[in-house]
Design a protein around this motif. Sequence first.
Motif, mmCIF file in Angstrom:
data_model
loop_
_atom_site.group_PDB
_atom_site.id
_atom_site.type_symbol
_atom_site.label_atom_id
_atom_site.label_comp_id
_atom_site.label_asym_id
_atom_site.label_seq_id
_atom_site.Cartn_x
_atom_site.Cartn_y
_atom_site.Cartn_z
ATOM 1 N N PRO A 313 0.809 -1.228 0.000
ATOM 2 C CA PRO A 313 0.000 0.000 0.000
ATOM 3 C C PRO A 313 0.839 1.274 0.000
ATOM 4 C CG PRO A 313 -0.871 -1.580 1.576
ATOM 5 C CD PRO A 313 0.455 -2.122 1.114
ATOM 6 N N THR A 314 0.264 2.321 -0.566
ATOM 7 C CA THR A 314 0.888 3.645 -0.595
ATOM 8 C C THR A 314 -0.128 4.674 -0.098
ATOM 9 O OG1 THR A 314 0.112 4.257 -2.812
ATOM 10 C CG2 THR A 314 2.143 2.944 -2.686
ATOM 11 N N ASN A 315 0.332 5.913 0.037
ATOM 12 C CA ASN A 315 -0.601 7.004 0.381
ATOM 13 C C ASN A 315 -1.043 7.762 -0.865
ATOM 14 O OD1 ASN A 315 1.756 8.345 -0.254
ATOM 15 N ND2 ASN A 315 1.706 9.718 1.513
ATOM 16 N N ILE A 316 -0.753 7.215 -2.036
ATOM 17 C CA ILE A 316 -1.231 7.811 -3.295
ATOM 18 C C ILE A 316 -2.718 7.505 -3.424
ATOM 19 C CG2 ILE A 316 -0.974 7.811 -5.807
ATOM 20 C CD1 ILE A 316 1.908 6.754 -5.332
ATOM 21 N N THR A 317 -3.533 8.528 -3.575
ATOM 22 C CA THR A 317 -4.985 8.330 -3.588
ATOM 23 C C THR A 317 -5.607 8.859 -4.877
ATOM 24 O OG1 THR A 317 -5.294 10.422 -2.389
ATOM 25 C CG2 THR A 317 -5.181 8.414 -1.079
ATOM 26 N N SER A 318 -6.751 8.311 -5.196
ATOM 27 C CA SER A 318 -7.430 8.658 -6.448
ATOM 28 C C SER A 318 -8.335 9.867 -6.284
ATOM 29 C CB SER A 318 -8.263 7.456 -6.918
ATOM 30 O OG SER A 318 -9.060 7.817 -8.027
ATOM 31 N N LYS A 319 -8.348 10.718 -7.308
ATOM 32 C CA LYS A 319 -9.287 11.843 -7.364
ATOM 33 C C LYS A 319 -10.462 11.532 -8.281
ATOM 34 C CE LYS A 319 -8.009 16.055 -7.670
ATOM 35 N NZ LYS A 319 -7.424 17.303 -8.211
ATOM 36 N N SER A 320 -10.404 10.399 -8.986
ATOM 37 C CA SER A 320 -11.387 10.100 -10.025
ATOM 38 C C SER A 320 -12.397 9.041 -9.604
ATOM 39 C CB SER A 320 -10.669 9.632 -11.293
ATOM 40 O OG SER A 320 -9.697 10.568 -11.703
ATOM 41 N N ASN A 321 -11.929 7.977 -8.970
ATOM 42 C CA ASN A 321 -12.783 6.866 -8.566
ATOM 43 C C ASN A 321 -12.287 6.378 -7.210
ATOM 44 O OD1 ASN A 321 -13.908 4.232 -8.175
ATOM 45 N ND2 ASN A 321 -14.230 4.015 -10.371
ATOM 46 N N LYS A 322 -13.121 6.452 -6.203
ATOM 47 C CA LYS A 322 -12.673 6.149 -4.840
ATOM 48 C C LYS A 322 -12.212 4.699 -4.676
ATOM 49 C CE LYS A 322 -17.301 5.099 -3.007
ATOM 50 N NZ LYS A 322 -18.309 5.460 -1.978
ATOM 51 N N LYS A 323 -12.601 3.820 -5.606
ATOM 52 C CA LYS A 323 -12.167 2.426 -5.516
ATOM 53 C C LYS A 323 -10.756 2.222 -6.054
ATOM 54 C CE LYS A 323 -15.855 0.669 -7.599
ATOM 55 N NZ LYS A 323 -16.798 -0.344 -8.134
ATOM 56 N N ASP A 324 -10.265 3.139 -6.882
ATOM 57 C CA ASP A 324 -8.920 3.008 -7.448
ATOM 58 C C ASP A 324 -7.862 3.208 -6.365
ATOM 59 O OD1 ASP A 324 -10.160 2.693 -9.871
ATOM 60 O OD2 ASP A 324 -9.666 4.692 -10.621
ATOM 61 N N PHE A 325 -6.735 2.523 -6.500
ATOM 62 C CA PHE A 325 -5.641 2.686 -5.541
ATOM 63 C C PHE A 325 -4.332 2.304 -6.200
ATOM 64 C CE2 PHE A 325 -7.320 -1.595 -4.945
ATOM 65 C CZ PHE A 325 -6.182 -2.387 -4.903
ATOM 66 N N GLY A 352 -18.157 1.975 -22.227
ATOM 67 C CA GLY A 352 -16.741 2.307 -22.229
ATOM 68 C C GLY A 352 -16.389 3.467 -23.140
ATOM 69 N N SER A 353 -15.143 3.917 -23.024
ATOM 70 C CA SER A 353 -14.675 5.037 -23.826
ATOM 71 C C SER A 353 -13.190 4.879 -24.074
ATOM 72 C CB SER A 353 -14.946 6.360 -23.097
ATOM 73 O OG SER A 353 -14.317 7.433 -23.768
ATOM 74 N N ASN A 354 -12.739 5.419 -25.219
ATOM 75 C CA ASN A 354 -11.307 5.424 -25.505
ATOM 76 C C ASN A 354 -10.581 6.510 -24.721
ATOM 77 O OD1 ASN A 354 -10.622 3.322 -27.408
ATOM 78 N ND2 ASN A 354 -12.027 4.339 -28.816
ATOM 79 N N THR A 355 -11.334 7.433 -24.136
ATOM 80 C CA THR A 355 -10.757 8.491 -23.314
ATOM 81 C C THR A 355 -11.287 8.334 -21.896
ATOM 82 O OG1 THR A 355 -10.671 9.985 -25.197
ATOM 83 C CG2 THR A 355 -10.463 10.970 -23.013
ATOM 84 N N ASN A 356 -10.412 7.972 -20.980
ATOM 85 C CA ASN A 356 -10.844 7.699 -19.604
ATOM 86 C C ASN A 356 -9.746 8.145 -18.647
ATOM 87 O OD1 ASN A 356 -12.050 6.758 -17.302
ATOM 88 N ND2 ASN A 356 -12.418 4.697 -18.056
ATOM 89 N N PRO A 357 -9.581 9.450 -18.442
ATOM 90 C CA PRO A 357 -8.508 9.926 -17.563
ATOM 91 C C PRO A 357 -8.787 9.579 -16.100
ATOM 92 C CG PRO A 357 -9.906 11.749 -18.230
ATOM 93 C CD PRO A 357 -10.351 10.568 -19.025
ATOM 94 N N ARG A 358 -7.767 9.091 -15.430
ATOM 95 C CA ARG A 358 -7.846 8.818 -13.991
ATOM 96 C C ARG A 358 -6.709 9.561 -13.307
ATOM 97 N NH1 ARG A 358 -11.148 4.187 -12.761
ATOM 98 N NH2 ARG A 358 -12.748 4.199 -14.382
ATOM 99 N N SER A 359 -7.072 10.360 -12.307
ATOM 100 C CA SER A 359 -6.077 11.211 -11.646
ATOM 101 C C SER A 359 -5.820 10.762 -10.208
ATOM 102 C CB SER A 359 -6.548 12.666 -11.635
ATOM 103 O OG SER A 359 -6.622 13.167 -12.952
ATOM 104 N N PHE A 360 -4.547 10.946 -9.789
ATOM 105 C CA PHE A 360 -4.125 10.563 -8.439
ATOM 106 C C PHE A 360 -3.321 11.707 -7.830
ATOM 107 C CE2 PHE A 360 -4.831 6.779 -10.857
ATOM 108 C CZ PHE A 360 -5.402 5.887 -9.971
ATOM 109 N N ILE A 361 -3.338 11.796 -6.512
ATOM 110 C CA ILE A 361 -2.573 12.821 -5.789
ATOM 111 C C ILE A 361 -1.563 12.146 -4.861
ATOM 112 C CG2 ILE A 361 -4.391 14.565 -5.938
ATOM 113 C CD1 ILE A 361 -5.171 13.886 -3.064
ATOM 114 N N ASN A 362 -0.617 12.930 -4.369
ATOM 115 C CA ASN A 362 0.462 12.475 -3.481
ATOM 116 C C ASN A 362 1.491 11.621 -4.217
ATOM 117 O OD1 ASN A 362 -0.801 13.716 -1.251
ATOM 118 N ND2 ASN A 362 -2.012 11.876 -0.833
ATOM 119 N N LEU A 363 1.616 11.798 -5.516
ATOM 120 C CA LEU A 363 2.637 11.078 -6.274
ATOM 121 C C LEU A 363 3.723 12.069 -6.686
ATOM 122 C CD1 LEU A 363 1.998 8.488 -9.141
ATOM 123 C CD2 LEU A 363 4.159 9.605 -8.657
ATOM 124 N N TYR A 364 4.854 12.030 -5.986
ATOM 125 C CA TYR A 364 5.921 12.991 -6.227
ATOM 126 C C TYR A 364 7.142 12.356 -6.897
ATOM 127 C CZ TYR A 364 3.136 15.959 -3.205
ATOM 128 O OH TYR A 364 2.103 16.699 -2.673
#
Length: 414
Positions: A313-325, A352-364
Amino acid sequence: MYKEKRIQEFEEMSLGLFVHWGLYSLLEEGEWTEEINKIPPKKYEKLISHFTAEEFSAKQLVLAAKEMGAKYVTLTTKHHEGFYLYDTKGLSTFDVMHSPAHRDLIKEFTNACHEENIKPFLYMATYDWHDSDFENNFDRYLKHLNQAIKILCTNYGEIGGFWFDGNWEKPNANWKLDELYKIIRTYQPNAMIINNTGLENRGKLINPEIDAVTYEQSVADSNTVENKNDKYVAKESSMTINDHWGWARDDLNYKTVAQIIEKICQAKNLKSNFLLNIGLTGNGSIPQIFKDYLHAIGIWISKNKAAYYHGNPTNITSKSNKKDFVLIENNKLYIFLHDLGVVGDENVILTGSNTNPRSFINLYHKIESVHWIDDNEPLSFMQDLKEGIFTINAKGNRYGRNLIVRIACAIISK
């Protein structure tokens, strides 16, 4: 906190198969059918004369567990019904040696595990409906329990762990756990000690000798275990495919493969092992529906084994889907992505879509490249190192191939 080697190895195994089997399997109504349906004990005990185990193959059971991706198997040696699946050496006449099977089934099981490099874990019910001493002479009952565990500790080679269940029935009793656990530490020092705390006390640590706390029919609720001692304690989430643990022919209320895979992933993100249960039929065979489930889960595990077994596990968290990690292993980040949908013709599928951006925070960390781990297809991404924001274009699943949780691998620049 100090982490024992056995606990480290337990966590590295990640996935286990739970197997319930006993006389209740003959009735095909679940493992609690005697108690819930008020079957008189004397009538119930007559089931022993029908227990042949004629279709039980320990080898096939262990191979099915391996196909799923399990590294250990927990099998019931005795459930609350009081019937032992092993030779109790005269301790009880209510054991498999007094049935038509007349085979030590736990011996067959542990041998098969050792042959296939699978860790055997042994379940023992501490709450017993058929031993009158449980209610009338508890000290004598505990001596009997200790003898039963000593037999398991000294006749079946190396045991991966012991899984106790039933102390919740007498929460205020003196279970003399130190005496019980001393037997295990003496004869099986490398075995995990797990004592199920039940539905009302999930994650509770009841004794300092416990190596992993339990989350019955649930996943762990945090990455850590509340522990006043210096010893690190692991976690194990256990879950059924339907509503009970023993085989029931007429139950149609099964979880979906997708639900189970998501739970397996959720547990991993919370640094918890996952123990998936099946029940064997009365004759000892694996029901076809469970074979199919284990096969399907095994497909997912085989495509994602590096991330699943080795990620942390990491402290990197998702801004797009709360289930993502995101999990990490050395210079690799494993990005677990849910609900991607399927890309297809609008006349066939719309999810579905060919464009599906997923964003995460705390990734340095600076990312060098990103790709799917199941087919190595590269993925485009954007990164703001100063803000710690990372975005990938995840796309949807290809038509005809929905992996439920798809994992991307991001390579950290050296």
